[in-house]
Scaffold this motif. Structure first.
Motif, PDB file in Angstrom:
ATOM      1  N   UNK A 145     -15.371  50.452   1.233  1.00  0.00           N
ATOM      2  CA  UNK A 145     -15.928  49.269   1.879  1.00  0.00           C
ATOM      3  C   UNK A 145     -16.820  49.684   3.035  1.00  0.00           C
ATOM      4  N   UNK A 146     -17.927  48.976   3.179  1.00  0.00           N
ATOM      5  CA  UNK A 146     -18.846  49.295   4.263  1.00  0.00           C
ATOM      6  C   UNK A 146     -18.342  48.850   5.616  1.00  0.00           C
ATOM      7  N   UNK A 147     -17.430  47.895   5.618  1.00  0.00           N
ATOM      8  CA  UNK A 147     -16.815  47.438   6.863  1.00  0.00           C
ATOM      9  C   UNK A 147     -15.489  46.783   6.530  1.00  0.00           C
ATOM     10  N   UNK A 148     -14.656  46.631   7.533  1.00  0.00           N
ATOM     11  CA  UNK A 148     -13.349  46.012   7.323  1.00  0.00           C
ATOM     12  C   UNK A 148     -13.521  44.529   7.018  1.00  0.00           C
ATOM     13  N   UNK A 149     -12.800  44.020   6.019  1.00  0.00           N
ATOM     14  CA  UNK A 149     -12.938  42.601   5.678  1.00  0.00           C
ATOM     15  C   UNK A 149     -12.203  41.667   6.629  1.00  0.00           C
ATOM     16  N   UNK A 150     -11.513  42.214   7.624  1.00  0.00           N
ATOM     17  CA  UNK A 150     -10.794  41.361   8.570  1.00  0.00           C
ATOM     18  C   UNK A 150      -9.401  41.016   8.078  1.00  0.00           C
ATOM     19  N   UNK A 151      -8.721  40.172   8.836  1.00  0.00           N
ATOM     20  CA  UNK A 151      -7.325  39.872   8.518  1.00  0.00           C
ATOM     21  C   UNK A 151      -7.111  38.364   8.381  1.00  0.00           C
ATOM     22  N   UNK A 161     -11.894  39.987  -1.560  1.00  0.00           N
ATOM     23  CA  UNK A 161     -11.953  40.109  -3.019  1.00  0.00           C
ATOM     24  C   UNK A 161     -13.381  40.423  -3.478  1.00  0.00           C
ATOM     25  N   UNK A 162     -14.344  39.776  -2.845  1.00  0.00           N
ATOM     26  CA  UNK A 162     -15.750  39.997  -3.189  1.00  0.00           C
ATOM     27  C   UNK A 162     -16.163  41.443  -2.912  1.00  0.00           C
ATOM     28  N   UNK A 163     -15.770  41.957  -1.737  1.00  0.00           N
ATOM     29  CA  UNK A 163     -16.119  43.336  -1.375  1.00  0.00           C
ATOM     30  C   UNK A 163     -15.441  44.323  -2.318  1.00  0.00           C
ATOM     31  N   UNK A 164     -14.178  44.085  -2.645  1.00  0.00           N
ATOM     32  CA  UNK A 164     -13.473  44.965  -3.578  1.00  0.00           C
ATOM     33  C   UNK A 164     -14.180  44.990  -4.932  1.00  0.00           C
ATOM     34  N   UNK A 165     -14.736  43.852  -5.319  1.00  0.00           N
ATOM     35  CA  UNK A 165     -15.500  43.802  -6.565  1.00  0.00           C
ATOM     36  C   UNK A 165     -16.763  44.643  -6.488  1.00  0.00           C
ATOM     37  N   UNK A 166     -17.434  44.618  -5.328  1.00  0.00           N
ATOM     38  CA  UNK A 166     -18.640  45.430  -5.136  1.00  0.00           C
ATOM     39  C   UNK A 166     -18.308  46.924  -5.186  1.00  0.00           C
ATOM     40  N   UNK A 167     -17.183  47.302  -4.554  1.00  0.00           N
ATOM     41  CA  UNK A 167     -16.774  48.712  -4.559  1.00  0.00           C
ATOM     42  C   UNK A 167     -16.505  49.169  -5.991  1.00  0.00           C
ATOM     43  N   UNK A 168     -15.804  48.344  -6.757  1.00  0.00           N
ATOM     44  CA  UNK A 168     -15.518  48.693  -8.154  1.00  0.00           C
ATOM     45  C   UNK A 168     -16.806  48.813  -8.963  1.00  0.00           C
ATOM     46  N   UNK A 169     -17.740  47.900  -8.736  1.00  0.00           N
ATOM     47  CA  UNK A 169     -19.008  47.943  -9.467  1.00  0.00           C
ATOM     48  C   UNK A 169     -19.768  49.233  -9.179  1.00  0.00           C
ATOM     49  N   UNK A 222     -25.330  47.404   0.944  1.00  0.00           N
ATOM     50  CA  UNK A 222     -24.703  46.116   1.213  1.00  0.00           C
ATOM     51  C   UNK A 222     -23.363  46.322   1.893  1.00  0.00           C
ATOM     52  N   UNK A 223     -22.301  45.866   1.253  1.00  0.00           N
ATOM     53  CA  UNK A 223     -20.955  46.004   1.818  1.00  0.00           C
ATOM     54  C   UNK A 223     -20.223  47.234   1.288  1.00  0.00           C
ATOM     55  N   UNK A 224     -20.957  48.138   0.646  1.00  0.00           N
ATOM     56  CA  UNK A 224     -20.344  49.333   0.055  1.00  0.00           C
ATOM     57  C   UNK A 224     -20.930  50.589   0.693  1.00  0.00           C
ATOM     58  N   UNK A 225     -20.051  51.526   1.035  1.00  0.00           N
ATOM     59  CA  UNK A 225     -20.458  52.802   1.617  1.00  0.00           C
ATOM     60  C   UNK A 225     -20.246  53.898   0.581  1.00  0.00           C
ATOM     61  N   UNK A 226     -21.276  54.741   0.375  1.00  0.00           N
ATOM     62  CA  UNK A 226     -21.164  55.876  -0.539  1.00  0.00           C
ATOM     63  C   UNK A 226     -21.413  57.159   0.243  1.00  0.00           C
ATOM     64  N   UNK A 227     -20.526  58.121   0.066  1.00  0.00           N
ATOM     65  CA  UNK A 227     -20.672  59.423   0.708  1.00  0.00           C
ATOM     66  C   UNK A 227     -20.576  60.501  -0.362  1.00  0.00           C
ATOM     67  N   UNK A 228     -21.576  61.386  -0.404  1.00  0.00           N
ATOM     68  CA  UNK A 228     -21.563  62.512  -1.342  1.00  0.00           C
ATOM     69  C   UNK A 228     -21.755  63.792  -0.544  1.00  0.00           C
TER      70      UNK A 228
END
Length: 239
Positions: A145-151, A161-169, A222-228
């Motif tokens: 996740x690019x940032x914490x979705x909060x509590x 749920x939306x961010x988790x979907x983006x990470x999976x995609x 977007x809301x997803x962080x990728x590190x290689x």
């Protein structure tokens, strides 16, 4: 076809261990020409490397570039993936540069940093020296996740749920790429995912190929962080 670009480097002022940042003499061997650069900071050496993409950076002592192993590994991680750092004087038991150069028909003024940098570049061009390797021929890819979705809260749960979907995609897109490259080049990989409501909170891939062979860019999408990144060795080795 143009010649490979080679950098020769020698410390011109100061020390990597001193408080004041050192300056370097840099010689760029390119298309049978030697371009001399004087009193160059390490930061500028790195910028030059990204501009010229040299095959080798040649130096007589790697610790002229950094005071210790940790700093040297950090510096190596900032080089282009295809650029190799070479200690021309040898590996664990280096020889004097003047002696080595003489054996290869090269003479230079050892009190002139520019001349010493040129000698280093010429020696590497002749195939002399040992590559310094701080990283394994493996690549670690992290998708998160690019940032914490909060509590708490209904809207926060929907966003999570939306961010988790983006990470999976994004993770599946990377997996498709790795499967394709595996068929083309034969390298393998392992993966590990953390499943959460709506998708993944993170995914990791360990690819059995050097970072230069894995065309995945680090960044925020977007809301997803990728590190290689390359996987660091337990100790420096000379190859």
């Amino acid at each position: 076809m143009p010649d490979k670009v080679i950098f020769g480097v020698d410390i011109a002022r100061g020390s990597s261990r001193a408080k004041e940042k050192p300056a370097y003499a840099v010689v760029v061997l390119k298309d049978a020409m030697a371009q001399h650069h004087h009193m160059v900071s390490l930061h500028k050496v790195l910028r030059m490397a990204w501009k010229e993409r040299p095959q080798f950076i040649a130096i007589d002592n790697i610790y002229e570039l950094a005071p210790d192993r940790k700093s040297l590994v950090s510096m190596l991680s900032k080089l282009p993936h295809e650029t190799k750092l070479v200690q021309v004087t040898g590996g664990e038991h280096p020889e004097p540069l003047v002696k080595l150069a003489k054996e290869h028909g090269i003479t230079f003024d050892r009190f002139d940093p520019g001349a010493e940098a040129l000698a280093c570049a010429q020696l590497v061009q002749m195939g002399t020296g040992h590559e310094v390797s701080a990283f394994e021929d493996k690549t670690l890819i992290k998708v998160s996740r690019g940032r914490s979705p909060g509590r708490g809260g209904w809207s926060q749960n929907r966003y999570r749920r939306k961010v988790h979907g983006f990470v999976r995609q994004r993770a599946r897109e990377i997996e498709d790429y790795l499967n394709e490259q595996s068929k083309l080049h034969g390298f393998t990989y392992t993966s590990n995912v953390a499943e959460r409501f709506g998708g993944y909170s993170k995914a990791e891939f360990i690819v059995n190929a050097p970072r230069s062979a894995v065309q995945i860019s680090s960044g925020k999408y977007g809301d997803v962080q990728v590190s290689a990144s390359s996987i660091e060795r337990d100790a420096l080795i000379f190859k």
